[in-house]
Scaffold this motif. Sequence first.
Motif, PDB file in Angstrom:
ATOM      1  N   PRO A  64       0.814  -1.226   0.000  1.00  0.00           N
ATOM      2  CA  PRO A  64       0.000   0.000   0.000  1.00  0.00           C
ATOM      3  C   PRO A  64       0.851   1.281   0.000  1.00  0.00           C
ATOM      4  O   PRO A  64       0.478   2.276  -0.623  1.00  0.00           O
ATOM      5  N   LEU A  65       1.993   1.238   0.681  1.00  0.00           N
ATOM      6  CA  LEU A  65       2.879   2.400   0.681  1.00  0.00           C
ATOM      7  C   LEU A  65       3.423   2.663  -0.719  1.00  0.00           C
ATOM      8  O   LEU A  65       3.482   3.811  -1.176  1.00  0.00           O
ATOM      9  N   ALA A  66       3.804   1.593  -1.396  1.00  0.00           N
ATOM     10  CA  ALA A  66       4.355   1.733  -2.749  1.00  0.00           C
ATOM     11  C   ALA A  66       3.304   2.262  -3.719  1.00  0.00           C
ATOM     12  O   ALA A  66       3.583   3.167  -4.513  1.00  0.00           O
ATOM     13  N   THR A  67       2.079   1.730  -3.654  1.00  0.00           N
ATOM     14  CA  THR A  67       1.033   2.196  -4.582  1.00  0.00           C
ATOM     15  C   THR A  67       0.633   3.636  -4.270  1.00  0.00           C
ATOM     16  O   THR A  67       0.353   4.412  -5.183  1.00  0.00           O
ATOM     17  N   ARG A  68       0.632   4.005  -2.994  1.00  0.00           N
ATOM     18  CA  ARG A  68       0.323   5.400  -2.628  1.00  0.00           C
ATOM     19  C   ARG A  68       1.366   6.339  -3.229  1.00  0.00           C
ATOM     20  O   ARG A  68       1.031   7.390  -3.780  1.00  0.00           O
ATOM     21  N   ASP A  69       2.638   5.941  -3.150  1.00  0.00           N
ATOM     22  CA  ASP A  69       3.711   6.769  -3.703  1.00  0.00           C
ATOM     23  C   ASP A  69       3.632   6.848  -5.229  1.00  0.00           C
ATOM     24  O   ASP A  69       3.947   7.888  -5.823  1.00  0.00           O
ATOM     25  N   VAL A  70       3.221   5.745  -5.871  1.00  0.00           N
ATOM     26  CA  VAL A  70       3.045   5.770  -7.334  1.00  0.00           C
ATOM     27  C   VAL A  70       1.952   6.761  -7.700  1.00  0.00           C
ATOM     28  O   VAL A  70       2.119   7.589  -8.600  1.00  0.00           O
ATOM     29  N   GLU A  71       0.826   6.698  -6.991  1.00  0.00           N
ATOM     30  CA  GLU A  71      -0.287   7.612  -7.271  1.00  0.00           C
ATOM     31  C   GLU A  71       0.100   9.057  -7.014  1.00  0.00           C
ATOM     32  O   GLU A  71      -0.376   9.974  -7.701  1.00  0.00           O
ATOM     33  N   ALA A  77       9.039   5.706  -7.347  1.00  0.00           N
ATOM     34  CA  ALA A  77       7.950   4.940  -6.746  1.00  0.00           C
ATOM     35  C   ALA A  77       7.554   3.732  -7.595  1.00  0.00           C
ATOM     36  O   ALA A  77       7.268   2.664  -7.059  1.00  0.00           O
ATOM     37  N   VAL A  78       7.531   3.899  -8.902  1.00  0.00           N
ATOM     38  CA  VAL A  78       7.167   2.784  -9.776  1.00  0.00           C
ATOM     39  C   VAL A  78       8.194   1.672  -9.645  1.00  0.00           C
ATOM     40  O   VAL A  78       7.848   0.493  -9.517  1.00  0.00           O
ATOM     41  N   ARG A  79       9.470   2.046  -9.654  1.00  0.00           N
ATOM     42  CA  ARG A  79      10.530   1.050  -9.504  1.00  0.00           C
ATOM     43  C   ARG A  79      10.392   0.308  -8.168  1.00  0.00           C
ATOM     44  O   ARG A  79      10.543  -0.906  -8.090  1.00  0.00           O
ATOM     45  N   ALA A  83       9.547  -3.674  -7.570  1.00  0.00           N
ATOM     46  CA  ALA A  83      10.408  -4.526  -6.746  1.00  0.00           C
ATOM     47  C   ALA A  83       9.603  -5.280  -5.696  1.00  0.00           C
ATOM     48  O   ALA A  83       9.819  -6.480  -5.473  1.00  0.00           O
ATOM     49  N   VAL A  84       8.642  -4.606  -5.054  1.00  0.00           N
ATOM     50  CA  VAL A  84       7.791  -5.267  -4.062  1.00  0.00           C
ATOM     51  C   VAL A  84       6.946  -6.349  -4.736  1.00  0.00           C
ATOM     52  O   VAL A  84       6.830  -7.472  -4.241  1.00  0.00           O
TER      53      VAL A  84
END
Length: 145
Positions: A64-71, A77-79, A83-84
């Motif tokens: 969820p942290l990674a997708t929040r940063d992508v948004e 963030a995408v990278r 990776a996750v």
Amino acid sequence: MQKIADAYAMRIRGATWDEIARAVGYANPQNAMRAVRRYVGTLPRPEMGELRSMWRDRLEYLWPLATRDVEAGKPGAVRAAVAVAQRAAQLDGLDAPTRFEVTPTEEQYEALVTEVLRARGVEELTEYDILAIEADVVDADVVDE
């Protein structure tokens, strides 16, 4: 129970036992570890199933942290999200099996050849014996026509 659950959650996120003890309110790191061990099971040396479960929990925390940063359009963030996702796919066995090649050392190879030849009844090993095992040797003369 909430104190133990908080300590366990912090451990999943990678906190040290000292950090956990200070944040959650244990007198020392050993007490924090003992409490979590009683709650979760064997610590600090978890078994393979427990390790997988712990890493699964960590990945579930990160996704969820990674997708929040992508948004939010954060750089990298995408990278990070990829990776996750890749690690989760590997952990859950979703990826195709990885092929490993093992190259034996010369000693290991010689031991294997010796074992195979002895299994076939060859006791004294020579270069000739190795060649004789691979093909039938025919004693013949060359005749000109």
